[in-house]
Write a protein that holds these residues in place. Structure first.
Motif, PDB file in Angstrom:
ATOM      1  N   ALA A 180       0.826  -1.267   0.038  1.00 30.87           N
ATOM      2  CA  ALA A 180      -0.016   0.061   0.129  1.00 30.87           C
ATOM      3  C   ALA A 180       0.865   1.067   0.019  1.00 30.87           C
ATOM      4  O   ALA A 180       1.931   1.242   0.107  1.00 30.87           O
ATOM      5  N   GLY A 181       0.477   2.387  -0.386  1.00 28.20           N
ATOM      6  CA  GLY A 181       1.043   3.725  -0.259  1.00 28.20           C
ATOM      7  C   GLY A 181       1.338   4.218  -1.725  1.00 28.20           C
ATOM      8  O   GLY A 181       1.222   3.477  -2.690  1.00 28.20           O
ATOM      9  N   LEU A 182       1.646   5.170  -1.700  1.00 26.52           N
ATOM     10  CA  LEU A 182       2.212   6.001  -2.974  1.00 26.52           C
ATOM     11  C   LEU A 182       3.499   5.233  -3.565  1.00 26.52           C
ATOM     12  O   LEU A 182       4.341   4.962  -2.924  1.00 26.52           O
ATOM     13  N   ARG A 183       3.285   4.930  -4.625  1.00 25.96           N
ATOM     14  CA  ARG A 183       4.504   4.330  -5.587  1.00 25.96           C
ATOM     15  C   ARG A 183       4.784   5.097  -6.952  1.00 25.96           C
ATOM     16  O   ARG A 183       3.952   5.813  -7.494  1.00 25.96           O
ATOM     17  N   ILE A 184       5.952   5.170  -7.332  1.00 30.21           N
ATOM     18  CA  ILE A 184       6.371   6.128  -8.455  1.00 30.21           C
ATOM     19  C   ILE A 184       7.542   5.219  -9.341  1.00 30.21           C
ATOM     20  O   ILE A 184       8.215   4.606  -8.465  1.00 30.21           O
ATOM     21  N   TRP A 185       7.365   5.311 -10.521  1.00 27.07           N
ATOM     22  CA  TRP A 185       8.431   4.609 -11.252  1.00 27.07           C
ATOM     23  C   TRP A 185       8.355   5.183 -12.762  1.00 27.07           C
ATOM     24  O   TRP A 185       7.407   5.956 -13.108  1.00 27.07           O
ATOM     25  N   SER A 186       9.567   4.621 -13.602  1.00 24.48           N
ATOM     26  CA  SER A 186       9.490   5.216 -15.047  1.00 24.48           C
ATOM     27  C   SER A 186       9.582   3.905 -15.819  1.00 24.48           C
ATOM     28  O   SER A 186      10.288   3.031 -15.443  1.00 24.48           O
ATOM     29  N   PRO A 187       8.851   3.911 -16.954  1.00 17.56           N
ATOM     30  CA  PRO A 187       8.926   2.722 -17.713  1.00 17.56           C
ATOM     31  C   PRO A 187      10.497   2.963 -18.612  1.00 17.56           C
ATOM     32  O   PRO A 187      10.545   1.973 -19.294  1.00 17.56           O
ATOM     33  N   SER A 239      11.980  15.038 -20.780  1.00 18.85           N
ATOM     34  CA  SER A 239      11.639  14.394 -19.493  1.00 18.85           C
ATOM     35  C   SER A 239      11.415  13.086 -19.812  1.00 18.85           C
ATOM     36  O   SER A 239      10.341  12.588 -20.808  1.00 18.85           O
ATOM     37  N   PRO A 240      11.684  12.021 -18.803  1.00 22.01           N
ATOM     38  CA  PRO A 240      11.128  10.749 -18.829  1.00 22.01           C
ATOM     39  C   PRO A 240       9.729  10.524 -18.531  1.00 22.01           C
ATOM     40  O   PRO A 240       9.239  11.260 -17.899  1.00 22.01           O
ATOM     41  N   PRO A 241       9.189   9.582 -19.198  1.00 28.45           N
ATOM     42  CA  PRO A 241       7.832   9.243 -18.657  1.00 28.45           C
ATOM     43  C   PRO A 241       7.707   8.791 -17.094  1.00 28.45           C
ATOM     44  O   PRO A 241       8.700   8.052 -16.945  1.00 28.45           O
ATOM     45  N   LEU A 242       6.858   9.067 -16.336  1.00 25.62           N
ATOM     46  CA  LEU A 242       6.719   8.608 -14.843  1.00 25.62           C
ATOM     47  C   LEU A 242       5.390   8.197 -14.888  1.00 25.62           C
ATOM     48  O   LEU A 242       4.333   8.554 -15.540  1.00 25.62           O
ATOM     49  N   GLU A 243       5.094   7.024 -14.092  1.00 23.58           N
ATOM     50  CA  GLU A 243       3.890   6.694 -13.687  1.00 23.58           C
ATOM     51  C   GLU A 243       3.802   6.298 -12.165  1.00 23.58           C
ATOM     52  O   GLU A 243       4.836   6.209 -11.541  1.00 23.58           O
ATOM     53  N   TRP A 244       2.317   6.294 -11.632  1.00 19.86           N
ATOM     54  CA  TRP A 244       2.457   6.336 -10.233  1.00 19.86           C
ATOM     55  C   TRP A 244       1.121   5.674  -9.908  1.00 19.86           C
ATOM     56  O   TRP A 244       0.156   5.471 -10.687  1.00 19.86           O
ATOM     57  N   SER A 245       0.904   5.291  -8.652  1.00 20.69           N
ATOM     58  CA  SER A 245      -0.222   4.504  -8.230  1.00 20.69           C
ATOM     59  C   SER A 245      -0.219   4.850  -6.428  1.00 20.69           C
ATOM     60  O   SER A 245       0.356   5.108  -6.049  1.00 20.69           O
ATOM     61  N   GLY A 246      -1.393   4.529  -6.167  1.00 18.58           N
ATOM     62  CA  GLY A 246      -1.710   4.260  -4.590  1.00 18.58           C
ATOM     63  C   GLY A 246      -1.867   5.958  -3.932  1.00 18.58           C
ATOM     64  O   GLY A 246      -1.349   6.206  -2.826  1.00 18.58           O
ATOM     65  N   VAL A 247      -2.050   6.709  -4.719  1.00 17.24           N
ATOM     66  CA  VAL A 247      -2.451   8.305  -4.284  1.00 17.24           C
ATOM     67  C   VAL A 247      -3.467   8.301  -2.967  1.00 17.24           C
ATOM     68  O   VAL A 247      -4.676   7.476  -3.129  1.00 17.24           O
ATOM     69  N   HIS A 294      28.795   8.491 -11.255  1.00 16.34           N
ATOM     70  CA  HIS A 294      27.429   8.498 -11.562  1.00 16.34           C
ATOM     71  C   HIS A 294      26.742   9.582 -10.656  1.00 16.34           C
ATOM     72  O   HIS A 294      27.234   9.820  -9.535  1.00 16.34           O
ATOM     73  N   HIS A 295      25.960  10.169 -11.027  1.00 13.27           N
ATOM     74  CA  HIS A 295      24.962  11.228 -10.312  1.00 13.27           C
ATOM     75  C   HIS A 295      23.476  10.479 -10.244  1.00 13.27           C
ATOM     76  O   HIS A 295      23.278   9.580 -10.955  1.00 13.27           O
ATOM     77  N   HIS A 296      22.896  10.733  -9.148  1.00 10.99           N
ATOM     78  CA  HIS A 296      21.541  10.103  -8.876  1.00 10.99           C
ATOM     79  C   HIS A 296      20.691  11.110  -8.959  1.00 10.99           C
ATOM     80  O   HIS A 296      20.682  12.358  -8.405  1.00 10.99           O
ATOM     81  N   TYR A 297      19.550  10.729  -9.644  1.00 10.58           N
ATOM     82  CA  TYR A 297      18.447  11.629  -9.924  1.00 10.58           C
ATOM     83  C   TYR A 297      17.122  11.108  -9.217  1.00 10.58           C
ATOM     84  O   TYR A 297      16.597  10.098  -9.782  1.00 10.58           O
ATOM     85  N   TYR A 298      16.783  11.910  -8.260  1.00  7.46           N
ATOM     86  CA  TYR A 298      15.516  11.531  -7.384  1.00  7.46           C
ATOM     87  C   TYR A 298      14.510  12.256  -7.974  1.00  7.46           C
ATOM     88  O   TYR A 298      14.076  13.448  -7.842  1.00  7.46           O
ATOM     89  N   PHE A 299      13.320  11.408  -8.424  1.00  8.83           N
ATOM     90  CA  PHE A 299      12.135  11.806  -8.599  1.00  8.83           C
ATOM     91  C   PHE A 299      11.279  11.684  -7.514  1.00  8.83           C
ATOM     92  O   PHE A 299      10.709  10.694  -7.448  1.00  8.83           O
ATOM     93  N   TRP A 300      11.040  12.663  -6.797  1.00  8.51           N
ATOM     94  CA  TRP A 300      10.193  12.567  -5.675  1.00  8.51           C
ATOM     95  C   TRP A 300       8.820  13.154  -6.004  1.00  8.51           C
ATOM     96  O   TRP A 300       8.529  14.284  -6.579  1.00  8.51           O
ATOM     97  N   LEU A 301       7.831  12.481  -5.671  1.00 14.25           N
ATOM     98  CA  LEU A 301       6.484  12.766  -5.965  1.00 14.25           C
ATOM     99  C   LEU A 301       5.553  12.845  -4.343  1.00 14.25           C
ATOM    100  O   LEU A 301       5.891  12.082  -3.417  1.00 14.25           O
ATOM    101  N   TYR A 302       5.027  13.995  -4.220  1.00  8.73           N
ATOM    102  CA  TYR A 302       4.364  14.116  -3.043  1.00  8.73           C
ATOM    103  C   TYR A 302       2.853  14.256  -3.385  1.00  8.73           C
ATOM    104  O   TYR A 302       2.219  14.887  -4.118  1.00  8.73           O
ATOM    105  N   ALA A 303       2.275  13.726  -2.417  1.00 11.46           N
ATOM    106  CA  ALA A 303       0.534  13.848  -2.435  1.00 11.46           C
ATOM    107  C   ALA A 303       0.360  14.862  -1.131  1.00 11.46           C
ATOM    108  O   ALA A 303       0.711  14.835  -0.220  1.00 11.46           O
TER     109      ALA A 303
END
Length: 151
Positions: A2-9, A29-37, A106-115
């Motif tokens: 359960a809970g908010l999830r985010i990913w990229s295809p 920008s890359p595509p992003l998808e999420w669920s569990g709002v 390597h650099h890390h790119y954090y895609f943070w999704l906030y509800a």
């Protein structure tokens, strides 16, 4: 789970982001998808941030997006403009792809999704710091997906 999830295809979690999405490529920008709002979410916001950037103490912000309705299930490739976009650290509105210094690793790119439990009425142009200040007491759930990039 359960809970908010985010990913990229377009990339695996902790996997490489394609050059197509970088400044050296198409800078789209890359595509992003999420669920569990969560119930009670009135709006979503998204930030892409590189904490490995040597430019400042706070890293480098690549994307700020807000005004996303809770019914949305993602952002298509290059599709941030359908919502409200903020200012990235290139000084531009919208997406600004990865461009770490050559040989910096390597650099890390954090895609943070906030509800959020509120609706932001702000127009375009908020910086990451301004957005985080506005949502600090309104984030009811959050999650992230991380991509990497190296030049």
């Amino acid at each position: 789970m359960a809970g908010l999830r985010i990913w990229s295809p377009a990339f695996e979690h902790a996997g490489p982001i394609d050059t197509r999405h970088a400044r050296d490529g198409d800078d789209i920008s890359p595509p992003l998808e999420w669920s569990g709002v969560p119930d009670g979410a009135l709006q979503l916001a998204l930030v892409c941030h590189d904490p490995d950037a040597p430019t400042s103490v706070h890293g480098f912000t690549h994307w700020v997006v807000y005004g996303i309705p809770p019914s949305a299930t993602g952002i298509p490739e290059g599709g941030g403009g359908q919502f409200v976009e903020g200012r990235n650290d290139y000084g531009e509105i919208g997406w600004g792809g990865p461009q770490p210094p050559v040989g910096h690793g390597h650099h890390h790119y954090y895609f943070w999704l906030y509800a959020l439990d509120t609706e932001l009425g702000d127009g375009p142009g908020l910086t990451r710091a301004q957005l985080l200040d506005r949502i600090e007491k309104h984030a009811i759930d959050l999650n992230r997906v991380v991509g990497t990039y190296e030049r």
